[in-house]
Design an enzyme around this catalytic site. Sequence first.
Site, short mmCIF file in Angstrom:
data_model
loop_
_atom_site.label_atom_id
_atom_site.label_comp_id
_atom_site.label_asym_id
_atom_site.label_seq_id
_atom_site.Cartn_x
_atom_site.Cartn_y
_atom_site.Cartn_z
N GLY A 47 0.98 -1.20 -0.04
CA GLY A 47 0.16 0.06 -0.13
C GLY A 47 1.21 1.33 0.03
O GLY A 47 1.87 1.44 0.28
N GLN A 52 3.07 10.18 1.23
CA GLN A 52 4.21 9.50 1.17
C GLN A 52 5.20 9.94 0.14
O GLN A 52 6.42 9.77 0.18
CB GLN A 52 4.06 7.88 1.33
CG GLN A 52 3.54 7.64 2.46
CD GLN A 52 3.47 6.01 2.69
OE1 GLN A 52 2.36 5.44 2.27
NE2 GLN A 52 4.37 5.43 3.36
N CYS A 100 6.30 0.45 7.50
CA CYS A 100 6.09 1.42 6.69
C CYS A 100 7.21 2.02 5.98
O CYS A 100 8.20 2.12 6.50
CB CYS A 100 5.41 2.77 7.51
SG CYS A 100 4.84 4.02 6.55
N LEU A 101 6.78 2.09 4.67
CA LEU A 101 7.87 2.67 3.73
C LEU A 101 8.55 3.71 4.04
O LEU A 101 9.60 4.05 3.60
CB LEU A 101 7.35 2.51 2.19
CG LEU A 101 6.86 1.24 1.83
CD1 LEU A 101 6.06 1.32 0.20
CD2 LEU A 101 7.93 0.11 1.61
N HIS A 142 -4.16 1.66 7.97
CA HIS A 142 -2.88 2.19 7.77
C HIS A 142 -2.60 3.21 6.83
O HIS A 142 -2.12 4.38 7.22
CB HIS A 142 -1.80 0.88 7.89
CG HIS A 142 -0.43 1.59 7.49
ND1 HIS A 142 0.55 1.12 8.54
CD2 HIS A 142 0.33 2.21 6.58
CE1 HIS A 142 1.73 1.79 8.18
NE2 HIS A 142 1.59 2.22 7.00
N GLU A 143 -3.19 2.99 5.66
CA GLU A 143 -2.99 4.09 4.46
C GLU A 143 -3.61 5.15 4.73
O GLU A 143 -3.22 6.31 4.45
CB GLU A 143 -3.10 3.35 3.07
CG GLU A 143 -2.26 2.14 2.85
CD GLU A 143 -0.96 2.33 2.83
OE1 GLU A 143 -0.57 3.38 2.70
OE2 GLU A 143 -0.28 1.22 3.19
N HIS A 146 -2.17 7.99 7.00
CA HIS A 146 -1.21 8.93 6.12
C HIS A 146 -2.10 10.29 6.00
O HIS A 146 -1.43 11.24 5.67
CB HIS A 146 -0.41 8.34 5.00
CG HIS A 146 0.43 7.25 5.23
ND1 HIS A 146 1.61 7.69 6.15
CD2 HIS A 146 0.53 5.99 5.33
CE1 HIS A 146 2.37 6.87 6.34
NE2 HIS A 146 2.05 5.64 5.71
#
Length: 180
Positions: A47, A52, A100-101, A142-143, A146
């Site tokens: 995702g 991000q 997380c990225l 989670h996404e 952001h």
Amino acid sequence: MSVRKILRMGDPRLLQKARPVIDFNTPALAAIIDDMFDTMAAAGGVGLAAPQVGIGLQIVIFGFAQSVRYPDADAVPETVLINPLITPLADDEEAGWEGCLSVPGLRGEVPRFTRIRYQGFDGEGTPIDRSVEGFHARVVQHECDHLLGILYPMRIRDFTRFGFTDVLFPAHEEASVSVD
């Protein structure tokens, strides 16, 4: 299209609230979405949220048929979700490990609602309305965090359950497991 740079924790843009998308089905929006999928694939995530990659719009993408990083997770349909609204379908929460990225190399145990309904639009402006549970629900929450300027460490309740992936999970072949 192209792979964009993923912002890392500490960049103030990750803490800003994203703006709603107003214009759907445009070449500019399609290019952003294409770049996000290219970026997610290149980073090996499941995702990604527009903030991000430095875009302050309410756009998230997610999905996979099978994940090497999450071999036990059920498939999640590849989805573009714009201007999302999340509604918990129960008060039940479950703690689960997230990465997380934008927070590379670290993982933490985060409580999330086990069942949610999410609504929004795809890139063409077609409404989306799904009720989901399990890992699918975790990824969406989670996404969408952001878009509110929230990174998963802000949701951790027990910091003894937060640390470097290679220390917490030394037997993992893949030391950079991420929800993103």
